[in-house]
Design a protein around this motif. Structure first.
Motif, PDB file in Angstrom:
ATOM      1  N   UNK A  43       1.592   5.296 -26.875  1.00 15.11           N
ATOM      2  CA  UNK A  43       1.575   6.522 -27.773  1.00 15.11           C
ATOM      3  C   UNK A  43       1.101   7.670 -27.111  1.00 15.11           C
ATOM      4  N   UNK A  44       1.301   8.922 -27.657  1.00 12.17           N
ATOM      5  CA  UNK A  44       1.094  10.113 -26.717  1.00 12.17           C
ATOM      6  C   UNK A  44      -0.446  10.152 -26.247  1.00 12.17           C
ATOM      7  N   UNK A  45      -1.409   9.220 -27.043  1.00 14.50           N
ATOM      8  CA  UNK A  45      -2.772   9.465 -26.587  1.00 14.50           C
ATOM      9  C   UNK A  45      -3.348   8.555 -25.743  1.00 14.50           C
ATOM     10  N   UNK A  46      -2.089   7.641 -25.061  1.00 10.57           N
ATOM     11  CA  UNK A  46      -2.617   6.841 -23.835  1.00 10.57           C
ATOM     12  C   UNK A  46      -3.296   7.666 -22.627  1.00 10.57           C
ATOM     13  N   UNK A  47      -4.360   6.972 -22.180  1.00  6.85           N
ATOM     14  CA  UNK A  47      -5.201   7.695 -21.103  1.00  6.85           C
ATOM     15  C   UNK A  47      -4.471   7.455 -19.694  1.00  6.85           C
ATOM     16  N   UNK A  48      -4.459   8.308 -18.584  1.00 11.17           N
ATOM     17  CA  UNK A  48      -4.209   7.997 -17.469  1.00 11.17           C
ATOM     18  C   UNK A  48      -4.533   6.867 -17.050  1.00 11.17           C
ATOM     19  N   UNK A  49      -5.637   6.208 -17.198  1.00  6.19           N
ATOM     20  CA  UNK A  49      -6.005   5.206 -16.653  1.00  6.19           C
ATOM     21  C   UNK A  49      -5.280   3.880 -17.113  1.00  6.19           C
ATOM     22  N   UNK A  50      -4.736   3.857 -18.511  1.00 10.64           N
ATOM     23  CA  UNK A  50      -4.121   2.999 -19.199  1.00 10.64           C
ATOM     24  C   UNK A  50      -2.503   2.751 -18.610  1.00 10.64           C
ATOM     25  N   UNK A  51      -2.220   4.048 -18.474  1.00  9.58           N
ATOM     26  CA  UNK A  51      -0.922   4.283 -17.648  1.00  9.58           C
ATOM     27  C   UNK A  51      -0.764   3.753 -16.470  1.00  9.58           C
ATOM     28  N   UNK A  52      -1.745   4.230 -15.718  1.00 11.80           N
ATOM     29  CA  UNK A  52      -1.901   3.798 -14.094  1.00 11.80           C
ATOM     30  C   UNK A  52      -1.832   2.297 -14.227  1.00 11.80           C
ATOM     31  N   UNK A  53      -2.481   1.527 -14.992  1.00  7.86           N
ATOM     32  CA  UNK A  53      -2.769   0.151 -15.247  1.00  7.86           C
ATOM     33  C   UNK A  53      -1.421  -0.420 -15.449  1.00  7.86           C
ATOM     34  N   UNK A  54      -0.560  -0.025 -16.348  1.00 10.63           N
ATOM     35  CA  UNK A  54       0.666  -0.415 -16.510  1.00 10.63           C
ATOM     36  C   UNK A  54       1.552  -0.336 -15.542  1.00 10.63           C
ATOM     37  N   UNK A  55       1.641   0.856 -14.618  1.00 11.51           N
ATOM     38  CA  UNK A  55       2.394   0.860 -13.320  1.00 11.51           C
ATOM     39  C   UNK A  55       1.972  -0.168 -12.394  1.00 11.51           C
ATOM     40  N   UNK A  56       0.516  -0.265 -12.086  1.00 13.05           N
ATOM     41  CA  UNK A  56       0.243  -1.266 -11.118  1.00 13.05           C
ATOM     42  C   UNK A  56       0.618  -2.860 -11.564  1.00 13.05           C
ATOM     43  N   UNK A  57       0.719  -3.188 -12.792  1.00  7.95           N
ATOM     44  CA  UNK A  57       1.191  -4.331 -13.133  1.00  7.95           C
ATOM     45  C   UNK A  57       2.651  -4.461 -12.897  1.00  7.95           C
ATOM     46  N   UNK A  58       3.586  -3.468 -13.278  1.00 10.49           N
ATOM     47  CA  UNK A  58       4.976  -3.465 -12.958  1.00 10.49           C
ATOM     48  C   UNK A  58       5.177  -3.645 -11.612  1.00 10.49           C
ATOM     49  N   UNK A  59       4.428  -2.897 -10.740  1.00 10.18           N
ATOM     50  CA  UNK A  59       4.586  -3.096  -9.042  1.00 10.18           C
ATOM     51  C   UNK A  59       4.437  -4.523  -8.912  1.00 10.18           C
ATOM     52  N   UNK A  60       3.355  -5.432  -9.258  1.00  9.28           N
ATOM     53  CA  UNK A  60       3.122  -6.663  -9.025  1.00  9.28           C
ATOM     54  C   UNK A  60       4.298  -7.671  -9.561  1.00  9.28           C
ATOM     55  N   UNK A  61       4.762  -7.420 -10.745  1.00  5.76           N
ATOM     56  CA  UNK A  61       5.694  -8.297 -11.565  1.00  5.76           C
ATOM     57  C   UNK A  61       6.829  -8.745 -10.762  1.00  5.76           C
ATOM     58  N   UNK A  62       7.073  -9.866 -10.203  1.00 12.21           N
ATOM     59  CA  UNK A  62       8.207 -10.216  -9.438  1.00 12.21           C
ATOM     60  C   UNK A  62       9.507 -10.070 -10.036  1.00 12.21           C
ATOM     61  N   UNK A  63       9.559 -10.384 -11.414  1.00  6.21           N
ATOM     62  CA  UNK A  63      10.707 -10.360 -11.910  1.00  6.21           C
ATOM     63  C   UNK A  63      11.423  -9.154 -12.042  1.00  6.21           C
ATOM     64  N   UNK A  64      10.547  -8.175 -12.231  1.00 12.92           N
ATOM     65  CA  UNK A  64      11.358  -6.426 -12.395  1.00 12.92           C
ATOM     66  C   UNK A  64      11.591  -6.054 -10.847  1.00 12.92           C
ATOM     67  N   UNK A  65      12.788  -5.497 -10.857  1.00 11.43           N
ATOM     68  CA  UNK A  65      13.283  -5.156  -9.685  1.00 11.43           C
ATOM     69  C   UNK A  65      13.056  -3.441  -9.447  1.00 11.43           C
ATOM     70  N   UNK A  66      13.117  -2.924 -10.536  1.00 14.18           N
ATOM     71  CA  UNK A  66      13.085  -1.285 -10.558  1.00 14.18           C
ATOM     72  C   UNK A  66      12.208  -1.060 -12.036  1.00 14.18           C
TER      73      UNK A  66
END
Length: 294
Positions: free
Chosen positions: A71-94
């Motif tokens: 949602x629009x009110x997501x915090x910067x920390x929550x969004x960064x946490x999502x990015x770090x998780x995607x960085x680590x997920x082996x199945x996700x190429x991009x």
């Protein structure tokens, strides 16, 4: 003058078919489908449409896709946490984080947090820097789409005078870099913007004009020399009561009066737009194949 219409939609469809064939071969030989994730914050109409088209293109190319919504009110920390998780997920190429983001989030901070090896948008400073010196990397999607169109239509760019209107990090600057480089455009490049004193004069001398200034119908016939190639990157929603959705998409070029002066011109919609998404697919395939980064 009889102009040639540059059909981005048809070109993108043809390229996506080629990608789908390649994915079939990869899967047949025991490889995995490329996997693209998209992060969407809020409910901006333009972003919703873009992301929907990206998911659809993934299906057409035989990719796996994941959509993550906040949602629009997501915090910067929550969004960064999502990015770090995607960085680590082996199945996700991009993956991409759809811009623009809400005002309370530092866009640059989010872009910097993306693993550059998965940065299929080509926005991370490592990819931008590698592109600037001509090293293999993810090139941001709109400039890559424009290059692909110029190549597809066999439009001569080497030694030509190219004027780029706009200096954004997403289109103007990377486009200038690519058009200047020997292996891509090999052109003589001038970048103009809203404060350029001689903007009209520069445009009148250009063999190729790439308009990415974000102002509807900014480029008029008196700015274009006979036989020029005009690439229109602009897409602004303009109110139109005659349309079902209440608006129409308008480019940076006044098409009706400019087209007759051109040798080639892109329409809006159906020109650069479909190629942007197609380029994202090309980058995702390259990420899946670990083409640039092991």
């Amino acid at each position: 003058m009889e102009y040639n219409l540059i059909d981005g939609k048809a070109t993108a469809t043809a390229i996506k078919k080629e990608i789908a064939e390649e994915v079939k071969k990869i899967v047949a030989s025991g490889g995995k489908k490329p996997h693209l994730a998209a992060v969407l914050v809020g409910h901006d109409g333009g972003s919703e449409t873009y992301v929907k088209n990206k998911v659809l293109s993934c299906e057409q190319c035989g990719f796996k896709s994941t959509l993550i919504r906040f949602e629009e009110n997501v915090t910067e920390e929550e969004l960064l946490a999502c990015v770090y998780k995607l960085n680590e997920e082996e199945d996700i190429d991009g993956f991409i984080v759809q811009l623009p983001l809400p005002k309370h989030i530092d866009e640059q901070k989010i872009i910097m947090a993306v693993d550059y090896k998965k940065d299929v948008d080509g926005f991370h400073p490592i990819n931008v820097g590698r592109m600037a010196i001509g090293l293999p990397c993810f090139i941001s999607a709109t400039p890559l789409g424009i290059l692909t169109l110029l190549q597809h239509y066999k439009i001569e760019t080497s030694g030509k005078k190219c004027v780029i209107l706009g200096r954004s990090n997403i289109v103007g600057k990377p486009m200038a870099q690519l058009m200047m480089q020997k292996q891509y455009g090999d052109a003589t490049v001038t970048v103009c913007h809203s404060h350029s004193a001689t903007l009209k004069e520069e445009c009148r001398e250009a063999d190729i004009i790439i308009a990415a200034i974000g102002r509807p119908e900014f480029v008029t016939a008196d700015m274009v020399k006979e036989g020029a190639v005009v690439i229109d990157v602009g897409t602004t929603r303009v109110e139109d009561a005659t349309r079902k959705q209440g608006f129409r998409l308008c480019g940076d070029v006044k098409f009706d009066e400019v087209a007759s002066r051109c040798s080639y011109i892109t329409p809006v919609p159906g020109g650069v737009g479909p190629m942007t998404i197609c380029s994202l697919m090309k980058n995702t395939l390259a990420a899946g194949k670990k083409e640039f980064y092991k």
